[in-house]
Scaffold this active site. Sequence first.
Site, PDB file in Angstrom:
ATOM      1  N   ASN A  31       0.871  -1.178   0.000  1.00 28.97           N
ATOM      2  CA  ASN A  31       0.000   0.000   0.000  1.00 28.97           C
ATOM      3  C   ASN A  31       0.903   1.221   0.000  1.00 28.97           C
ATOM      4  OD1 ASN A  31      -1.796   2.032   0.481  1.00 28.97           O
ATOM      5  ND2 ASN A  31      -2.390   1.361   2.537  1.00 28.97           N
ATOM      6  N   LYS A  83       0.129   4.186  -0.279  1.00 27.69           N
ATOM      7  CA  LYS A  83      -0.537   5.369   0.302  1.00 27.69           C
ATOM      8  C   LYS A  83      -0.324   6.566  -0.630  1.00 27.69           C
ATOM      9  CE  LYS A  83      -0.086   3.210   4.766  1.00 27.69           C
ATOM     10  NZ  LYS A  83       0.077   3.336   6.215  1.00 27.69           N
ATOM     11  N   HIS A 129      -9.341   1.292   5.069  1.00 30.38           N
ATOM     12  CA  HIS A 129      -8.066   1.480   5.770  1.00 30.38           C
ATOM     13  C   HIS A 129      -8.285   2.470   6.920  1.00 30.38           C
ATOM     14  CE1 HIS A 129      -3.949   2.586   6.620  1.00 30.38           C
ATOM     15  NE2 HIS A 129      -3.581   1.496   5.983  1.00 30.38           N
ATOM     16  N   GLU A 150      -6.639   4.879   7.873  1.00 36.03           N
ATOM     17  CA  GLU A 150      -6.389   6.277   7.506  1.00 36.03           C
ATOM     18  C   GLU A 150      -7.611   6.875   6.812  1.00 36.03           C
ATOM     19  OE1 GLU A 150      -2.717   5.468   5.516  1.00 36.03           O
ATOM     20  OE2 GLU A 150      -1.788   5.052   7.460  1.00 36.03           O
ATOM     21  N   GLU A 194      -4.983  -4.613  10.852  1.00 33.44           N
ATOM     22  CA  GLU A 194      -3.945  -3.599  11.026  1.00 33.44           C
ATOM     23  C   GLU A 194      -4.217  -2.806  12.304  1.00 33.44           C
ATOM     24  OE1 GLU A 194      -1.994  -2.466   7.024  1.00 33.44           O
ATOM     25  OE2 GLU A 194      -3.758  -1.221   7.268  1.00 33.44           O
ATOM     26  N   GLY A 229       3.074   2.490  10.789  1.00 28.69           N
ATOM     27  CA  GLY A 229       4.085   3.534  10.625  1.00 28.69           C
ATOM     28  C   GLY A 229       4.843   3.886  11.900  1.00 28.69           C
ATOM     29  N   SER A 262       3.828  -1.928  10.410  1.00 27.99           N
ATOM     30  CA  SER A 262       5.279  -2.009  10.652  1.00 27.99           C
ATOM     31  C   SER A 262       5.879  -3.358  10.285  1.00 27.99           C
ATOM     32  CB  SER A 262       5.604  -1.643  12.113  1.00 27.99           C
ATOM     33  OG  SER A 262       5.236  -0.305  12.369  1.00 27.99           O
TER      34      SER A 262
HETATM   35  P1  13P Z   1       3.357   0.548   7.637  1.00 28.41           P
HETATM   36  O1  13P Z   1       3.827  -0.746   7.022  1.00 28.41           O
HETATM   37  O2  13P Z   1       4.068   1.752   7.122  1.00 28.41           O
HETATM   38  O3  13P Z   1       3.316   0.450   9.137  1.00 28.41           O
HETATM   39  O4  13P Z   1       1.827   0.740   7.164  1.00 28.41           O
HETATM   40  C1  13P Z   1       0.940  -0.303   7.297  1.00 28.41           C
HETATM   41  C2  13P Z   1      -0.291   0.026   6.551  1.00 28.41           C
HETATM   42  O5  13P Z   1      -1.048   0.886   6.933  1.00 28.41           O
HETATM   43  C3  13P Z   1      -0.555  -0.718   5.301  1.00 28.41           C
HETATM   44  O6  13P Z   1      -1.847  -0.495   4.856  1.00 28.41           O
END
Ligand code: 13P
Length: 256
Positions: A13, A15, A100, A102, A170, A176, A214
């Site tokens: 992803n 993003k 997601h 976010e 997640e 992150g 992560s």
């Molecule tokens: P990270 O791997 O940067 O922690 O992000 C995970 C994520 O949100 C994947 O959709």
Amino acid sequence: MSTPGIRPLVAGNWKMNGSRDMARKLVADLVARAAGSELPVDLLVCPPFPYLSVVADALSGSSLSLGGQDCHTAAAGAHTGDVAAAMLRDLGAGAVILGHSERRADHGESSGLVAAKAKAAVAAGLTALVCVGETEAQRNAGDAEKIVENQIVESIPSGIGFADIVVAYEPVWAIGTGRTPTVADVAAMHRHIRALLTARDPLGAVVRILYGGSVKPGNAAELMAVPEVNGALVGGASLKAEDFWGIAEGAAKSAS
Ligand code: 13P
């Protein structure tokens, strides 16, 4: 093997990251690596909308597949700034990330809306990759399993074919941050999700349940070996071919 009979999926992803040039180079690198080895893992790349076409061209003829990061509930129409599932399909995407954390946080997306998007995605021929996960406060309050259970129940629409669903667990606090839950906590949550899915549909036994938050080359093998973990949804580490590939190799270890 994390679930016998389920082939792992490692999904990147991106993003809101990258550029046209970066997208071309990253995907060319991944395609070259995939051509040189036959990992027993499916790989999915989910770039931002403007780069879907560039990535689709770069992936063409390879074993990697393409996904979007969101779609609208409607098939078409007056929805400025939005993208229909059929448009993703038209560009060669086979999947779309939905719900997601976010998007739930930045755009106030409810599980009900995610369910409507999943319905639209599957109707357009896409796999709906539905994300769930608790916040740190919810985990500390002992509510993690209940929160995820509600998200699963409300975000996966009734009547949908489970063959077209992937679930990604997640934990919001692991995204992150460089922090991950313990292997025991991941195992407990994935076991819970598997039980919820199989209670709804016999095909729930073969729905892929990804872990995200992560995931790095250094922890992938351990996380991917956890029972009922069937791959990874990768954010930051999906922006470097070497890291994304390292995670795919980690997943391959538990597949063999
Ligand atoms: P990270 O791997 O940067 O922690 O992000 C995970 C994520 O949100 C994947 O959709």
